[in-house]
Design a protein around this motif. Structure first.
Motif, PDB file in Angstrom:
ATOM      1  N   LEU A 135      -1.226   3.514  -4.081  1.00 44.79           N
ATOM      2  CA  LEU A 135      -2.291   4.239  -3.410  1.00 44.79           C
ATOM      3  C   LEU A 135      -1.762   5.319  -2.476  1.00 44.79           C
ATOM      4  CD1 LEU A 135      -4.679   1.278  -2.569  1.00 44.79           C
ATOM      5  CD2 LEU A 135      -5.084   3.083  -4.220  1.00 44.79           C
ATOM      6  N   LYS A 136      -0.542   5.164  -2.012  1.00 43.06           N
ATOM      7  CA  LYS A 136       0.017   6.135  -1.086  1.00 43.06           C
ATOM      8  C   LYS A 136       0.786   7.244  -1.793  1.00 43.06           C
ATOM      9  CE  LYS A 136       0.413   2.643   2.555  1.00 43.06           C
ATOM     10  NZ  LYS A 136       1.308   1.971   3.524  1.00 43.06           N
ATOM     11  N   SER A 137       0.733   7.246  -3.114  1.00 38.32           N
ATOM     12  CA  SER A 137       1.461   8.241  -3.886  1.00 38.32           C
ATOM     13  C   SER A 137       0.567   9.453  -4.147  1.00 38.32           C
ATOM     14  CB  SER A 137       1.942   7.640  -5.209  1.00 38.32           C
ATOM     15  OG  SER A 137       2.493   8.627  -6.034  1.00 38.32           O
ATOM     16  N   THR A 138       1.088  10.639  -3.871  1.00 39.68           N
ATOM     17  CA  THR A 138       0.349  11.864  -4.143  1.00 39.68           C
ATOM     18  C   THR A 138       0.196  12.090  -5.643  1.00 39.68           C
ATOM     19  OG1 THR A 138       1.204  12.816  -2.086  1.00 39.68           O
ATOM     20  CG2 THR A 138       0.276  14.339  -3.706  1.00 39.68           C
ATOM     21  N   VAL A 139       1.216  11.720  -6.399  1.00 39.07           N
ATOM     22  CA  VAL A 139       1.145  11.859  -7.855  1.00 39.07           C
ATOM     23  C   VAL A 139       0.041  10.979  -8.426  1.00 39.07           C
ATOM     24  CG1 VAL A 139       2.421  11.585 -10.013  1.00 39.07           C
ATOM     25  CG2 VAL A 139       3.593  12.440  -7.974  1.00 39.07           C
ATOM     26  N   TYR A 140      -0.068   9.763  -7.905  1.00 38.64           N
ATOM     27  CA  TYR A 140      -1.116   8.848  -8.361  1.00 38.64           C
ATOM     28  C   TYR A 140      -2.498   9.423  -8.080  1.00 38.64           C
ATOM     29  CZ  TYR A 140      -4.371   4.935  -8.004  1.00 38.64           C
ATOM     30  OH  TYR A 140      -5.464   4.122  -8.110  1.00 38.64           O
ATOM     31  N   CYS A 141      -2.703   9.960  -6.892  1.00 38.71           N
ATOM     32  CA  CYS A 141      -4.003  10.531  -6.546  1.00 38.71           C
ATOM     33  C   CYS A 141      -4.322  11.743  -7.414  1.00 38.71           C
ATOM     34  CB  CYS A 141      -4.014  10.930  -5.072  1.00 38.71           C
ATOM     35  SG  CYS A 141      -4.076   9.530  -3.919  1.00 38.71           S
TER      36      CYS A 141
END
Length: 344
Positions: free
Chosen positions: A72-78
């Motif tokens: 959840l804290k990953s920019t790539v994931y978002c």
């Protein structure tokens, strides 16, 4: 912690039910041969693919992210989840509009023109429409890769969109709302209203015919034609005996005034027309579900854009969108009589 488990359970239910339903819709719509490809199958397959993008690349990772908090804290994931969500949502909306327009044309063509081919029976036209919808979806979803990021100020981790300026955000939201929401909604509403009017008129016509058959009255009594035929028969039979003339005229009157077998064949329903009416009713059901989910999702999206700290509005919007993707494929499968396992 209890609320997290409840949220995870609901998300898991929507996710796996949607995956099964959309995969089933796509599988049952696959033609057995290349010559059997139909427009409805192409549209259903495109809808299933659009929904599976959200089910497999958005809902499933979000469900697994409750066990792997670092995602959840990953920019790539978002960025990837927001991109897939907008791509899938836009394509699904346009495909729903195309399905509504197609079955409206098929229903009108079946009832008014005796099942004549319609404009959207052309696979080339449908391919161009779907290609245009995917282009629009890519245009609105690609920016999310660069503007979506994790908001560390929230008590519950969520992915938010950060535009360089508020003016750019308003412009983007206005264009997205107009082109990817308002335009398809107008098409879906128009097709759904026309389908409902056609179904009501057809049902009224069937009821009037059934009442006429029960009362034994003829809707269009051929009284004038009977007299004319009787006079012509009597004139032609002047050289014959009066008994033969009377007998022939009475037979003519009986055959002219007793058109019951013809009426029975007219009232007899067409199986293909019944199938199209059933499919059109499923389109109306999907349109109703879609309008409810879309309106609620739109209100929550506008509220969350005004009140940025409202994490609950974001989660409710995601749940409503997931519920639409979950139930819609089963409604379509029921409408086209493919809600079974005969393909196995």
């Amino acid at each position: 912690e209890v609320l997290d488990w409840i949220e995870s359970s609901i998300r898991a239910f929507f996710c796996f039910t949607g995956i099964i339903g959309n995969f089933w819709l796509g599988l049952r719509s696959l033609p057995k041969s290349r010559s059997q490809v139909r427009t409805s199958d192409v549209l259903f397959i495109n809808l299933a693919v659009s929904n599976l993008i959200t089910n497999c690349l958005v809902d499933l990772p979000e469900f697994l992210s409750h066990f792997v908090k670092s995602w959840l804290k990953s920019t790539v994931y978002c960025g990837l989840t927001q991109f897939c969500h907008e791509l899938s949502e836009t394509s699904s909306i346009f495909t729903t509009m195309f399905i509504s327009m197609y079955w409206h044309q098929k229903l009108v063509g079946s009832i008014r023109r005796g099942g004549a081919p319609v404009q959207m029976d052309s696979l080339r036209l449908v391919a161009m429409l779907l290609g245009g919808s995917w282009t629009v979806a890519l245009a609105f979803s690609t920016p999310n890769i660069f503007i979506a990021e994790h908001d560390g100020n929230q008590s519950i981790e969520v992915c938010v969109e950060h535009f360089p300026t508020p003016a750019e955000k308003k412009t983007f939201d206005a264009l997205y709302l107009t082109l990817a929401n308002v335009v398809p909604i107008i098409g879906i509403n128009y097709a759904s209203i026309r389908i409902a009017i056609t179904l009501l008129r057809s049902q009224k016509r069937i009821n009037d015919q059934s009442k006429g058959n029960r009362s034994g009255t003829n809707v269009n009594p051929p009284s004038v034609s009977v007299e004319q035929r009787a006079e012509r028969t009597s004139q032609r039979s002047l050289k014959s005996s009066r008994e033969e003339g009377a007998c022939s005229s009475s037979k003519t009157v009986k055959t002219a005034t007793n058109p019951q077998p013809v009426q029975k064949t007219q009232v007899r329903s067409n199986p293909s027309s019944n199938a199209q009416v059933r499919a059109a009713k499923s389109v109306l059901a999907v349109a109703t579900i879609f309008l409810f989910c879309w309106f609620t999702h739109l209100v929550l999206r506008i509220y969350s854009s005004i009140n940025i700290k409202s994490v609950l509005a974001v989660k409710l919007g995601n749940f409503i969108g997931a519920s639409y993707l979950c139930f819609v494929p089963y409604v379509y499968l029921h409408g086209v009589r493919k809600l079974n396992c005969s393909c196995l």
